[in-house]
Motif scaffolding. Structure first.
Motif, PDB file in Angstrom:
ATOM      1  N   ALA A 163      79.923  34.819  68.156  1.00 29.63           N
ATOM      2  CA  ALA A 163      80.978  35.365  69.006  1.00 29.63           C
ATOM      3  C   ALA A 163      81.997  34.285  69.357  1.00 29.63           C
ATOM      4  CB  ALA A 163      80.367  35.948  70.268  1.00 29.63           C
ATOM      5  N   GLU A 164      81.523  33.071  69.606  1.00 26.56           N
ATOM      6  CA  GLU A 164      82.424  31.979  69.979  1.00 26.56           C
ATOM      7  C   GLU A 164      83.368  31.626  68.843  1.00 26.56           C
ATOM      8  OE1 GLU A 164      82.881  29.655  72.811  1.00 26.56           O
ATOM      9  OE2 GLU A 164      82.313  31.591  73.598  1.00 26.56           O
ATOM     10  N   THR A 165      82.902  31.770  67.603  1.00 24.79           N
ATOM     11  CA  THR A 165      83.753  31.424  66.474  1.00 24.79           C
ATOM     12  C   THR A 165      84.549  32.626  65.980  1.00 24.79           C
ATOM     13  OG1 THR A 165      81.802  31.743  65.110  1.00 24.79           O
ATOM     14  CG2 THR A 165      82.395  29.498  65.620  1.00 24.79           C
ATOM     15  N   ASN A 166      84.445  33.743  66.694  1.00 21.54           N
ATOM     16  CA  ASN A 166      85.188  34.960  66.347  1.00 21.54           C
ATOM     17  C   ASN A 166      84.888  35.444  64.938  1.00 21.54           C
ATOM     18  OD1 ASN A 166      86.649  35.188  68.785  1.00 21.54           O
ATOM     19  ND2 ASN A 166      87.874  33.456  68.106  1.00 21.54           N
ATOM     20  N   ARG A 167      83.623  35.381  64.565  1.00 19.81           N
ATOM     21  CA  ARG A 167      83.247  35.868  63.253  1.00 19.81           C
ATOM     22  C   ARG A 167      82.661  37.265  63.377  1.00 19.81           C
ATOM     23  NH1 ARG A 167      84.411  33.498  58.445  1.00 19.81           N
ATOM     24  NH2 ARG A 167      82.421  34.210  57.674  1.00 19.81           N
ATOM     25  N   THR A 168      82.763  38.053  62.316  1.00 17.93           N
ATOM     26  CA  THR A 168      82.131  39.357  62.304  1.00 17.93           C
ATOM     27  C   THR A 168      80.646  39.154  62.600  1.00 17.93           C
ATOM     28  OG1 THR A 168      83.533  39.674  60.407  1.00 17.93           O
ATOM     29  CG2 THR A 168      82.115  41.500  60.985  1.00 17.93           C
ATOM     30  N   PRO A 169      79.963  39.978  63.339  1.00 17.08           N
ATOM     31  CA  PRO A 169      80.389  41.248  63.917  1.00 17.08           C
ATOM     32  C   PRO A 169      81.202  41.138  65.204  1.00 17.08           C
ATOM     33  CG  PRO A 169      78.093  40.836  64.437  1.00 17.08           C
ATOM     34  CD  PRO A 169      78.543  39.711  63.579  1.00 17.08           C
ATOM     35  N   PHE A 170      81.651  39.946  65.571  1.00 17.68           N
ATOM     36  CA  PHE A 170      82.375  39.806  66.842  1.00 17.68           C
ATOM     37  C   PHE A 170      83.829  39.402  66.611  1.00 17.68           C
ATOM     38  CE2 PHE A 170      77.957  38.364  67.540  1.00 17.68           C
ATOM     39  CZ  PHE A 170      77.541  39.393  68.336  1.00 17.68           C
ATOM     40  N   ASP A 171      84.461  39.856  65.543  1.00 17.05           N
ATOM     41  CA  ASP A 171      85.810  39.377  65.274  1.00 17.05           C
ATOM     42  C   ASP A 171      86.874  40.294  65.876  1.00 17.05           C
ATOM     43  OD1 ASP A 171      85.339  41.409  63.543  1.00 17.05           O
ATOM     44  OD2 ASP A 171      86.460  40.535  61.884  1.00 17.05           O
ATOM     45  N   LEU A 172      86.622  40.736  67.106  1.00 18.51           N
ATOM     46  CA  LEU A 172      87.570  41.654  67.737  1.00 18.51           C
ATOM     47  C   LEU A 172      88.956  41.086  67.971  1.00 18.51           C
ATOM     48  CD1 LEU A 172      84.802  43.081  69.811  1.00 18.51           C
ATOM     49  CD2 LEU A 172      86.425  44.531  68.638  1.00 18.51           C
ATOM     50  N   PRO A 173      89.102  39.772  68.232  1.00 17.42           N
ATOM     51  CA  PRO A 173      90.460  39.260  68.422  1.00 17.42           C
ATOM     52  C   PRO A 173      91.361  39.492  67.218  1.00 17.42           C
ATOM     53  CG  PRO A 173      88.869  37.670  69.184  1.00 17.42           C
ATOM     54  CD  PRO A 173      88.097  38.760  68.546  1.00 17.42           C
TER      55      PRO A 173
ATOM     56  N   TRP B  59      77.239  35.587  54.829  1.00 19.22           N
ATOM     57  CA  TRP B  59      76.316  36.675  54.539  1.00 19.22           C
ATOM     58  C   TRP B  59      76.402  37.736  55.641  1.00 19.22           C
ATOM     59  CZ3 TRP B  59      70.379  35.471  53.851  1.00 19.22           C
ATOM     60  CH2 TRP B  59      69.750  36.590  53.317  1.00 19.22           C
ATOM     61  N   VAL B  60      76.336  37.275  56.909  1.00 20.30           N
ATOM     62  CA  VAL B  60      76.379  38.215  58.027  1.00 20.30           C
ATOM     63  C   VAL B  60      77.721  38.941  58.056  1.00 20.30           C
ATOM     64  CG1 VAL B  60      76.484  38.355  60.540  1.00 20.30           C
ATOM     65  CG2 VAL B  60      74.690  37.036  59.460  1.00 20.30           C
ATOM     66  N   ARG B  61      78.799  38.189  57.795  1.00 19.99           N
ATOM     67  CA  ARG B  61      80.118  38.789  57.891  1.00 19.99           C
ATOM     68  C   ARG B  61      80.253  39.996  56.983  1.00 19.99           C
ATOM     69  NH1 ARG B  61      86.124  36.205  57.222  1.00 19.99           N
ATOM     70  NH2 ARG B  61      87.167  38.209  57.106  1.00 19.99           N
ATOM     71  N   TRP B  62      79.689  39.907  55.769  1.00 18.63           N
ATOM     72  CA  TRP B  62      79.880  40.995  54.814  1.00 18.63           C
ATOM     73  C   TRP B  62      78.729  41.977  54.825  1.00 18.63           C
ATOM     74  CZ3 TRP B  62      84.651  41.362  53.376  1.00 18.63           C
ATOM     75  CH2 TRP B  62      85.434  40.213  53.471  1.00 18.63           C
ATOM     76  N   THR B  63      77.831  41.869  55.819  1.00 16.57           N
ATOM     77  CA  THR B  63      76.692  42.783  55.897  1.00 16.57           C
ATOM     78  C   THR B  63      76.744  43.632  57.153  1.00 16.57           C
ATOM     79  OG1 THR B  63      75.439  41.000  54.875  1.00 16.57           O
ATOM     80  CG2 THR B  63      74.184  42.870  55.682  1.00 16.57           C
ATOM     81  N   VAL B  64      77.125  43.026  58.284  1.00 16.90           N
ATOM     82  CA  VAL B  64      77.044  43.709  59.575  1.00 16.90           C
ATOM     83  C   VAL B  64      78.418  44.239  59.951  1.00 16.90           C
ATOM     84  CG1 VAL B  64      76.365  43.446  61.974  1.00 16.90           C
ATOM     85  CG2 VAL B  64      75.249  42.088  60.231  1.00 16.90           C
ATOM     86  N   PRO B  65      78.507  45.518  60.364  1.00 14.39           N
ATOM     87  CA  PRO B  65      79.808  46.044  60.784  1.00 14.39           C
ATOM     88  C   PRO B  65      80.227  45.506  62.152  1.00 14.39           C
ATOM     89  CG  PRO B  65      78.122  47.694  61.101  1.00 14.39           C
ATOM     90  CD  PRO B  65      77.461  46.538  60.428  1.00 14.39           C
ATOM     91  N   ARG B  66      81.524  45.597  62.435  1.00 12.06           N
ATOM     92  CA  ARG B  66      82.075  45.076  63.684  1.00 12.06           C
ATOM     93  C   ARG B  66      81.635  45.932  64.866  1.00 12.06           C
ATOM     94  NH1 ARG B  66      87.524  45.651  62.687  1.00 12.06           N
ATOM     95  NH2 ARG B  66      87.414  43.704  61.566  1.00 12.06           N
ATOM     96  N   LEU B  67      81.393  45.277  66.002  1.00 14.69           N
ATOM     97  CA  LEU B  67      81.048  45.998  67.224  1.00 14.69           C
ATOM     98  C   LEU B  67      82.298  46.595  67.846  1.00 14.69           C
ATOM     99  CD1 LEU B  67      78.430  44.218  66.954  1.00 14.69           C
ATOM    100  CD2 LEU B  67      78.359  44.265  69.427  1.00 14.69           C
TER     101      LEU B  67
END
Lengths: 165, 352
Positions: free
Chosen positions: B219-229, B311-319
């Motif tokens: 979340a701190e690095t704004n990566r998916t699944p937390f790339d809401l910004p 890996w996580v970025r392309w596997t988990v959808p955004r919250l």
């Protein structure tokens, strides 16, 4: 080396402080204040007080200023207009009063400055030594401040809470 | 002072270390952009960039040339100075944070003991948090100064998100500090010597702290699944919608360096840093062989976490935004507080 670094940061502090009060844009002022806080933290580090310096950046620049910026942006404040243009009276007396104050302050600092500065003791200003002081010498003030913070936190939550009807 | 004296002085050695780490980071950033695109392609069953150089490895250079050529657009009505400053503010704190990460043991070169860390500070962890905490300014200022609604919402989201997730991040690290009793990263790594079960991830409450740290780190690095910004589906590109060319690339550079710092910090705190993770008696005597093995161990561990990010970025959808805030405040924060309390109990039971 340290002296050069001190002058660089001191200049930054003064310049950013002036920007805070002269800039008409609230966001720019807030950013200048953040710069100011980081530069002061650097001076703390130069004085061997690294723990205070780092906390200054984490708490003030990293948390409080971001919150302030957040609020300013939410309110979407734009350039602040001058309410009353300064009159002649203010224009003459303002700088004069500042000058007198600066002279008094400068003389006081100059008169009380020691001729030589002792070296900091080993471990001075580290997290360990500051923590030890907090939990022994300054135990009661420390606990009182913790209590005050909790009270204000509970108060903030209570004020912000939606009414349960 | 003669030339040799100048070249081996403490200042010169610091300059070498800064230069070395800086170039290594920049190299890793360019490799990571390639890895991200290739791995995402493999995950999505396509090829990805494979035309420039062998396996497309020169793609980052082509990207760089393209970015430099692009027109540098400053939107009308933008707050110019802040707009120009924001990309630099994304990169500089990210680089500063890496200064306290130990990437190798204390080595002896030509009879001079050199610690393989740029800044061996007593409050090193605080330094890392101070620097990463300043990273939020880049996003907020970029969002505000662009004078665009999408950017502004991205900036607002980022400040809310980064403040919320800093709490579980720091609390999970506090649990580690309880175990180690120090804030100096070099000492923390040295304490984890020996077989891999001496690593901090197995101390206190095993795995929980590391899991919380990793989630909050994403979340701190704004990566998916937390790339809401920068949620593309809703905000075009979030806080950097209006940026083009090299300034746009600077935000990505900042993001990748932050990923690197976050991985390296996780490896240092939980996974033994540059420790290889086998009993000390199996290892060779301190010397070039051991040192290079230890540096390689650090690089490999960080590289694995870099891969995990992709890996996580392309596997988990955004919250969704409310899910993000619920997870942060109602999930991670109580869990990290519980982890801290439980770790304190374990530390007291085990004794000093």
């Amino acid at each position: 080396m340290n002296l050069i670094a001190f002058y660089v940061f001191a200049l930054l502090i003064v310049a950013s402080a002036i920007t805070v009060i002269t800039n008409r844009n609230p966001v720019a002022s807030a950013v200048a204040l953040a710069f100011n806080l980081v530069a002061i933290a650097a001076v703390f580090m130069l004085l061997d007080a690294q723990f205070i310096g780092l906390l200054q950046v984490i708490v003030y620049a990293g948390a409080i200023m971001v919150l302030i910026l957040f609020v300013i942006m939410l309110l979407n404040l734009r350039e602040e207009a001058r309410a009353h243009p300064a009159g002649t009276f203010q224009r003459v007396l303002g700088p004069l009063a500042t000058l007198v104050f600066a002279i008094v302050l400068g003389r006081a600092v100059y008169a009380s400055a020691p001729s030589s500065f002792p070296e900091a003791a080993a471990g001075f200003g580290t997290a360990g030594s500051v923590g030890k002081e907090l939990f022994t010498t300054f135990y009661y003030p420390f606990e009182a401040i913790s209590l005050l913070l909790i009270v204000s936190m509970v108060g903030a939550v209570l004020l912000a809470k939606k009414k349960l009807s | 002072m003669d030339l040799v004296g100048i070249l081996t002085s403490d200042v010169a050695i610091a300059v070498y270390k800064i230069g070395g780490v800086f170039s290594a980071l920049m190299l890793c950033v360019s490799i990571m952009t390639w890895v991200e695109r290739r791995v995402s392609a493999i995950i999505q069953y396509r090829l990805g960039p494979n035309r420039v150089g062998p396996f497309g490895l020169l793609q980052p250079i082509a990207d760089g040339i393209k970015f430099i050529q692009k027109e540098d657009i400053i939107p009308a009505e933008a707050s110019k100075l802040l707009y120009l400053m924001a990309p630099a503010l994304a990169v500089i704190p990210a680089l500063c944070a890496f200064a306290v990460i130990p990437f190798g043991p204390e080595v002896t070169i030509f009879g001079k003991a050199i610690k393989l860390v740029i800044l061996d500070l007593d409050g090193g962890l605080l330094w890392a948090f101070a620097a990463t905490g300043l990273g939020v300014y880049a996003l907020v200022l970029a969002g505000w100064s662009s004078n665009s609604k999408f950017s502004l919402i991205g900036g607002l989201r980022s400040s809310a998100q980064m403040i919320s997730y800093e709490l579980p991040l720091v609390l999970s690290v506090t649990a580690v500090i309880l175990i180690t009793g120090t804030l100096r990263p070099m000492t923390i790594v040295e304490q984890q010597a020996g077989a891999f079960w001496h690593w901090n991830v197995f101390q206190g409450v095993p795995f929980l702290g590391f899991l919380l740290f990793t989630i909050a780190g994403y979340a701190e690095t704004n990566r998916t699944p937390f790339d809401l910004p920068e949620a593309e589906g809703e905000l075009v590109a979030g806080y950097h919608t209006e940026y083009s060319g090299m300034r746009f690339a600077a935000f990505f550079m900042g993001e990748y360096i932050n990923m690197m710092t976050s991985s390296a910090l996780g490896v240092t705190l939980f996974l033994g840093g540059w420790q290889i993770g086998v009993p000390t008696s199996w290892l060779p005597e301190p010397g070039w062989a051991l040192w290079s093995m230890q540096i390689a161990a650090f690089v490999l561990k960080v590289a694995f976490f870099q891969f995990l990010y992709v890996w996580v970025r392309w596997t988990v959808p955004r919250l969704r935004y409310d899910q993000l805030m619920n997870l942060g405040w109602k999930g991670l924060l109580p869990a990290s507080l519980a982890n801290l309390a439980a770790t304190a109990v374990v530390v007291v039971i085990q004794g000093p």
